[in-house]
Scaffold this motif. Structure first.
Motif, PDB file in Angstrom:
ATOM      1  N   PRO A  43       0.922  -0.736   0.194  1.00 54.01           N
ATOM      2  CA  PRO A  43      -0.071  -0.090   0.273  1.00 54.01           C
ATOM      3  C   PRO A  43       0.786   1.512   0.240  1.00 54.01           C
ATOM      4  CG  PRO A  43      -0.558  -1.406   1.686  1.00 54.01           C
ATOM      5  CD  PRO A  43      -0.154  -2.324   1.205  1.00 54.01           C
ATOM      6  N   VAL A  44       0.712   2.040  -0.564  1.00 53.73           N
ATOM      7  CA  VAL A  44       1.319   3.113  -0.910  1.00 53.73           C
ATOM      8  C   VAL A  44       1.361   3.868   0.601  1.00 53.73           C
ATOM      9  CG1 VAL A  44       1.518   3.704  -3.122  1.00 53.73           C
ATOM     10  CG2 VAL A  44      -0.172   5.029  -2.542  1.00 53.73           C
ATOM     11  N   ASP A  45      -0.212   3.941   1.019  1.00 53.25           N
ATOM     12  CA  ASP A  45       0.313   4.477   2.642  1.00 53.25           C
ATOM     13  C   ASP A  45       1.418   4.618   3.397  1.00 53.25           C
ATOM     14  OD1 ASP A  45      -1.314   2.716   2.767  1.00 53.25           O
ATOM     15  OD2 ASP A  45      -3.024   4.177   4.110  1.00 53.25           O
ATOM     16  N   THR A  46       1.350   3.261   3.319  1.00 53.46           N
ATOM     17  CA  THR A  46       2.678   2.574   4.123  1.00 53.46           C
ATOM     18  C   THR A  46       3.995   2.554   4.076  1.00 53.46           C
ATOM     19  OG1 THR A  46       1.604   0.192   3.956  1.00 53.46           O
ATOM     20  CG2 THR A  46       0.679   1.608   5.472  1.00 53.46           C
ATOM     21  N   ASP A  48       8.172   2.807   4.056  1.00 53.50           N
ATOM     22  CA  ASP A  48       8.107   3.388   4.986  1.00 53.50           C
ATOM     23  C   ASP A  48      10.059   3.936   4.512  1.00 53.50           C
ATOM     24  OD1 ASP A  48      10.710   3.171   7.240  1.00 53.50           O
ATOM     25  OD2 ASP A  48      10.564   1.288   7.615  1.00 53.50           O
ATOM     26  N   GLY A  75      -1.416   4.004  -7.835  1.00 53.47           N
ATOM     27  CA  GLY A  75      -1.735   4.093  -5.856  1.00 53.47           C
ATOM     28  C   GLY A  75      -1.144   5.091  -5.779  1.00 53.47           C
ATOM     29  N   LEU A  76       0.704   4.944  -7.077  1.00 47.81           N
ATOM     30  CA  LEU A  76       0.836   5.863  -6.246  1.00 47.81           C
ATOM     31  C   LEU A  76       0.419   7.351  -7.057  1.00 47.81           C
ATOM     32  CD1 LEU A  76       4.606   4.481  -6.773  1.00 47.81           C
ATOM     33  CD2 LEU A  76       4.048   5.830  -4.444  1.00 47.81           C
ATOM     34  N   GLU A  79      -3.169   9.387  -4.797  1.00 49.38           N
ATOM     35  CA  GLU A  79      -3.477   9.167  -3.751  1.00 49.38           C
ATOM     36  C   GLU A  79      -1.998  10.143  -3.473  1.00 49.38           C
ATOM     37  OE1 GLU A  79      -2.699   6.035  -0.571  1.00 49.38           O
ATOM     38  OE2 GLU A  79      -4.045   4.979  -1.774  1.00 49.38           O
ATOM     39  N   ARG A  80      -0.249  10.405  -4.918  1.00 50.28           N
ATOM     40  CA  ARG A  80       0.569  11.237  -3.860  1.00 50.28           C
ATOM     41  C   ARG A  80       1.265  11.624  -3.023  1.00 50.28           C
ATOM     42  NH1 ARG A  80       2.468  11.922  -9.221  1.00 50.28           N
ATOM     43  NH2 ARG A  80       3.017  13.881  -9.186  1.00 50.28           N
ATOM     44  N   PRO A  81       1.449  10.012  -2.305  1.00 52.75           N
ATOM     45  CA  PRO A  81       2.637  10.409  -1.176  1.00 52.75           C
ATOM     46  C   PRO A  81       3.630  11.252  -1.325  1.00 52.75           C
ATOM     47  CG  PRO A  81       3.053   8.104  -1.876  1.00 52.75           C
ATOM     48  CD  PRO A  81       1.799   9.189  -3.176  1.00 52.75           C
ATOM     49  N   ASN A  82       4.289  11.394  -0.239  1.00 54.78           N
ATOM     50  CA  ASN A  82       5.323  12.685   0.004  1.00 54.78           C
ATOM     51  C   ASN A  82       6.540  11.496   0.393  1.00 54.78           C
ATOM     52  OD1 ASN A  82       7.440  14.064  -0.040  1.00 54.78           O
ATOM     53  ND2 ASN A  82       7.100  15.704   1.822  1.00 54.78           N
TER      54      ASN A  82
END
Length: 157
Positions: A43-46, A48, A75-76, A79-82
């Protein structure tokens, strides 16, 4: 130190390479924690960002992502995580007889990770399916370069 080996594969070769890299790292230093993860299961929100990531990604069809990398990439993009602070090394797989799309699956993931703030470290590794060398052999040689420049064991620091 924690190392996550993410792989994206269509036929399973990238998974074999990822497992061979894991075995080799375990032989370097038993204090390095290594996890091998199919991109489908990441998952992209986890992600590390403190762990070093080794990314092994094949290419499918006309330079497309392999099946197991598609959900991760989507997902990237969604969600575009930093990912600032994430360090990763890239090992791409493809066939150079397809000049315009050789190793393009890994290049898609590479561009997305850097676009989200991650930093690629070490030499960009590539395996050519048209060549004579086995993918794992090329990857293990690539890993030796990372070991010298990125993955120094605790006793070598």
């Amino acid at each position: 130190m924690r190392v996550v080996i993410l792989f994206g594969t269509e036929s399973g070769t990238a998974e074999f390479v990822a497992n061979d890299l894991s075995d080799a790292i375990a032989g370097f230093d038993d204090t390095i924690e290594v996890d091998v993860v199919d991109m489908t299961d990441q998952p992209v929100d986890t992600i590390d960002v403190a762990a070093l990531h080794l990314v092994v990604c094949s290419t499918y069809g006309d330079g497309e992502l392999p099946a197991s990398a598609r959900p991760f990439h989507a997902g990237l993009e969604r969600e575009r995580p930093n990912l600032t602070g994430l360090r990763y090394a890239m090992f791409g797989m493809g066939d150079s007889s397809y000049i315009d799309t050789y190793s393009h699956g890994s290049e898609i993931i590479d561009a997305t990770l850097t676009g989200l703030g991650a930093t690629r470290v070490g030499e960009y590794g590539r395996h050519d399916a048209s060549g004579r060398d086995a993918a794992s052999d090329v990857a293990l040689t690539w890993l030796e370069g990372l070991r010298a420049n990125v993955l120094l064991t605790a006793s070598e620091r």
